[in-house]
Write an enzyme that holds these catalytic residues in place. Structure first.
Site, mmCIF file in Angstrom:
data_model
loop_
_atom_site.group_PDB
_atom_site.id
_atom_site.type_symbol
_atom_site.label_atom_id
_atom_site.label_comp_id
_atom_site.label_asym_id
_atom_site.label_seq_id
_atom_site.Cartn_x
_atom_site.Cartn_y
_atom_site.Cartn_z
ATOM 1 N N ASP A 1 -10.602 -2.250 4.932
ATOM 2 C CA ASP A 1 -10.007 -3.468 5.474
ATOM 3 C C ASP A 1 -8.845 -3.206 6.434
ATOM 4 O OD1 ASP A 1 -11.731 -5.223 4.084
ATOM 5 O OD2 ASP A 1 -10.647 -4.755 2.245
ATOM 6 N N HIS B 1 -7.630 2.078 -3.397
ATOM 7 C CA HIS B 1 -8.977 1.694 -3.808
ATOM 8 C C HIS B 1 -9.164 2.073 -5.265
ATOM 9 C CE1 HIS B 1 -13.348 1.328 -3.842
ATOM 10 N NE2 HIS B 1 -13.169 0.531 -2.816
HETATM 11 C C1 LIG Z 1 -7.556 -2.131 -4.336
HETATM 12 C C2 LIG Z 1 -6.578 -2.068 -5.501
HETATM 13 C C3 LIG Z 1 -6.532 -3.455 -6.189
HETATM 14 C C4 LIG Z 1 -7.060 -1.032 -6.484
HETATM 15 O O1 LIG Z 1 -6.028 -0.737 -7.302
HETATM 16 P P1 LIG Z 1 -6.142 -0.309 -8.854
HETATM 17 O O2 LIG Z 1 -6.926 0.900 -9.008
HETATM 18 O O3 LIG Z 1 -6.551 -1.480 -9.661
HETATM 19 O O4 LIG Z 1 -4.650 0.041 -9.092
HETATM 20 P P2 LIG Z 1 -3.472 -0.924 -9.575
HETATM 21 O O5 LIG Z 1 -3.487 -2.251 -8.896
HETATM 22 O O6 LIG Z 1 -3.531 -0.924 -11.057
HETATM 23 O O7 LIG Z 1 -2.231 -0.105 -9.028
HETATM 24 C C5 LIG Z 1 -1.850 1.174 -9.532
HETATM 25 C C6 LIG Z 1 -0.530 1.570 -8.936
HETATM 26 O O8 LIG Z 1 -0.678 1.842 -7.544
HETATM 27 C C7 LIG Z 1 0.108 0.953 -6.774
HETATM 28 N N1 LIG Z 1 -0.675 0.513 -5.636
HETATM 29 C C8 LIG Z 1 -2.015 0.311 -5.591
HETATM 30 N N2 LIG Z 1 -2.369 -0.118 -4.382
HETATM 31 C C9 LIG Z 1 -1.243 -0.197 -3.659
HETATM 32 C C10 LIG Z 1 -0.957 -0.586 -2.341
HETATM 33 N N3 LIG Z 1 -1.943 -1.007 -1.525
HETATM 34 N N4 LIG Z 1 0.310 -0.529 -1.899
HETATM 35 C C11 LIG Z 1 1.308 -0.107 -2.700
HETATM 36 N N5 LIG Z 1 1.107 0.255 -3.974
HETATM 37 C C12 LIG Z 1 -0.156 0.207 -4.451
HETATM 38 C C13 LIG Z 1 0.396 -0.228 -7.701
HETATM 39 O O9 LIG Z 1 1.570 -0.925 -7.328
HETATM 40 C C14 LIG Z 1 0.520 0.457 -9.023
HETATM 41 O O10 LIG Z 1 1.781 1.083 -9.084
HETATM 42 P P3 LIG Z 1 2.606 1.127 -10.476
HETATM 43 O O11 LIG Z 1 1.723 1.935 -11.393
HETATM 44 O O12 LIG Z 1 3.887 1.791 -10.095
HETATM 45 O O13 LIG Z 1 2.752 -0.299 -10.912
HETATM 46 C C15 LIG Z 1 -5.161 -1.739 -4.973
HETATM 47 O O14 LIG Z 1 -5.129 -0.465 -4.402
HETATM 48 C C16 LIG Z 1 -4.631 -2.788 -4.003
HETATM 49 O O15 LIG Z 1 -4.127 -3.835 -4.437
HETATM 50 N N6 LIG Z 1 -4.741 -2.535 -2.669
HETATM 51 C C17 LIG Z 1 -4.343 -3.518 -1.697
HETATM 52 C C18 LIG Z 1 -5.401 -4.586 -1.538
HETATM 53 C C19 LIG Z 1 -6.602 -4.059 -0.793
HETATM 54 O O16 LIG Z 1 -6.467 -3.440 0.241
HETATM 55 N N7 LIG Z 1 -7.778 -4.386 -1.313
HETATM 56 C C20 LIG Z 1 -9.045 -4.008 -0.693
HETATM 57 C C21 LIG Z 1 -9.732 -2.952 -1.507
HETATM 58 S S1 LIG Z 1 -11.170 -2.367 -0.663
#
Ligand SMILES: CC(C)(COP(=O)(O)OP(=O)(O)OC[C@H]1O[C@@H](n2cnc3c(N)ncnc32)[C@H](O)[C@@H]1OP(=O)(O)O)[C@@H](O)C(=O)NCCC(=O)NCCS
Length: 382
Positions: free
Chosen positions: A319, A268
């Site tokens: 989710d 998140h």
């Molecule tokens: C929600 C989300 C977009 C927030 O992420 P964020 O703060 O923007 O973080 P980033 O997308 O920049 O990711 C940061 C790092 O964590 C990792 N990471 C984040 N979420 C991850 C996940 N669900 N599974 C595996 N790795 C994950 C990324 O790969 C990244 O790794 P890196 O630095 O080695 O490239 C992200 O956690 C995600 O994509 N989750 C899955 C989708 C989801 O469940 N969304 C609903 C949210 S309520």
């Protein structure tokens, strides 16, 4: 002209305060990362007050007393039927179109039939009336389209059922058990509001141009659809299906983590130590799994949750459990994100109204990284 400093740039707007709001606080009273709707902790709302009461709280600022609730509820029940034109449209839209895309079009169509269609975008009272109609009609719209796309006869809304029971009834043509109704209602309460998430931000940006509330909600639905936001509940279910059995779970997740696969339903942007909504829903998943006599998905989910939390420090978000919860209710996967939307519409509407009540155009800046100033060459010299 104001100049944006390079230091001001935050990719993904992480940590940027883009609005003030009195609707939700995701830092909790003690700053420990809890979730509150207008000062009430989510743990004190979920399972204790209905979706209708929560929607009233978000739209009107206070929890309703008995009379306010009776009147609000009566207005919602009365507004449930959808225009015939929308039902006709559902018969023409190809069956293969995802319900989330159809919902986006549905809200656009509902706008044309709203009795306040021509009210000024800043008319607070008209916006609250429109919000109430959207809360009532989006549920009917999602259920109606689902029945039509499956070749099933339409099930009209029933005025003697509450919001949660009526939705499940319109989908299944069967009144749900009390356990199912209560769990669905609770999931709607948990999905109703979440501060300045991407879809709420999109809705606020849209109406900050003094566009109307329906346009704001259409923007929000389009934004919610993506798998990094609301679409994650459908993706979370696909993970469980792909794993297939509890015996496969450990190997599957280790392989996925080794491949650096993004595991949907985990992580998140704001909650780094855990999403309080996921904790609440997990208990209800276990109870419903027992009710339907199938604990396979709980036994698949658990080792995945353990591995992602301990190895990646990424706890599950809302989710992850909601996908299982909706599966136990016999809801098909393509309805999971539309259900998120029909719950969240109350939060979106509250934000849109708050934005319009205290509006300033949202217009950020971009840092330019393209080619420097250059002359335009005649076409034959390019
Ligand atoms: C929600 C989300 C977009 C927030 O992420 P964020 O703060 O923007 O973080 P980033 O997308 O920049 O990711 C940061 C790092 O964590 C990792 N990471 C984040 N979420 C991850 C996940 N669900 N599974 C595996 N790795 C994950 C990324 O790969 C990244 O790794 P890196 O630095 O080695 O490239 C992200 O956690 C995600 O994509 N989750 C899955 C989708 C989801 O469940 N969304 C609903 C949210 S309520």
């Amino acid at each position: 002209m104001s100049h944006a400093s390079a230091d001001d740039y935050r990719p993904g707007l992480e940590g940027v305060i883009a609005s003030e709001t009195a609707i939700a606080n995701i830092e909790g009273a003690d700053g420990a990362g809890g979730l509150e709707y207008r000062g009430y902790r989510i743990e004190d709302l979920a399972g204790h007050v209905s979706y209708e009461q929560t929607a009233f709280l978000l739209l009107h600022g206070e929890l309703p007393n008995r009379q306010q609730l009776r009147e609000f509820d009566a207005r919602l029940r009365q507004a449930r039927p959808i225009p015939e034109a929308l039902v006709e449209l559902y018969q023409r839209i190809p069956k293969s179109i995802h319900p989330m895309d159809v919902l986006r079009s549905s809200v656009s169509v509902l706008a044309h039939f709203d009795p306040d269609a021509n009210a000024a975008p800043t008319d607070h009272a008209a916006n609250v009336r429109k919000a109430e109609r959207m809360i009532a009609q989006m549920a009917t719209a999602v259920a109606a389209r689902r029945r039509i796309s499956q070749g099933l006869p339409l099930v009209a809304p029933r005025a003697d059922l509450d919001h949660a029971a009526n939705f499940l009834y319109m989908v299944h043509d069967k009144v749900p058990s009390e356990a199912m109704r209560a769990a669905f209602d609770l999931s709607l309460v948990l999905y109703t509001e979440h501060e300045l998430n991407a879809s709420t931000f999109a809705a606020r940006v849209t109406v900050s141009t003094l566009s109307d509330i329906y346009s704001g909600i259409v923007s929000a639905i389009g934004t919610l659809k993506g798998p990094l936001h609301g679409g994650a509940n459908e993706e979370a279910w696909k993970v469980l299906e792909r794993v297939g059995s509890p015996e496969n779970a450990e190997k599957w997740i280790q392989d996925a983590l080794a491949r650096k696969q993004r595991i949907m339903g985990f992580g998140h942007r704001v909650y780094k130590t855990g999403d309080p909504r996921a904790t609440i829903l997990k208990t209800h998943c276990r109870a419903l799994a027992q009710e339907v006599g199938d604990d396979r998905w709980e036994r698949i989910a658990e080792p995945i949750e353990q591995a992602v939390t301990s190895q990646k420090m990424l706890p599950p978000n809302v989710d992850w459990p909601s996908a299982r919860l909706y599966h136990y209710m016999g809801l098909e996967i393509e309805l999971y994100t539309p259900i998120f939307a029909l719950a969240r519409v109350a939060g979106w509407a509250a934000h849109v109204i708050e934005q319009l009540d205290h509006n300033r155009l949202m217009r950020p800046r971009a840092r330019y990284i393209g080619p420097p100033h250059r002359p335009v060459k005649p076409i034959d010299q390019r």
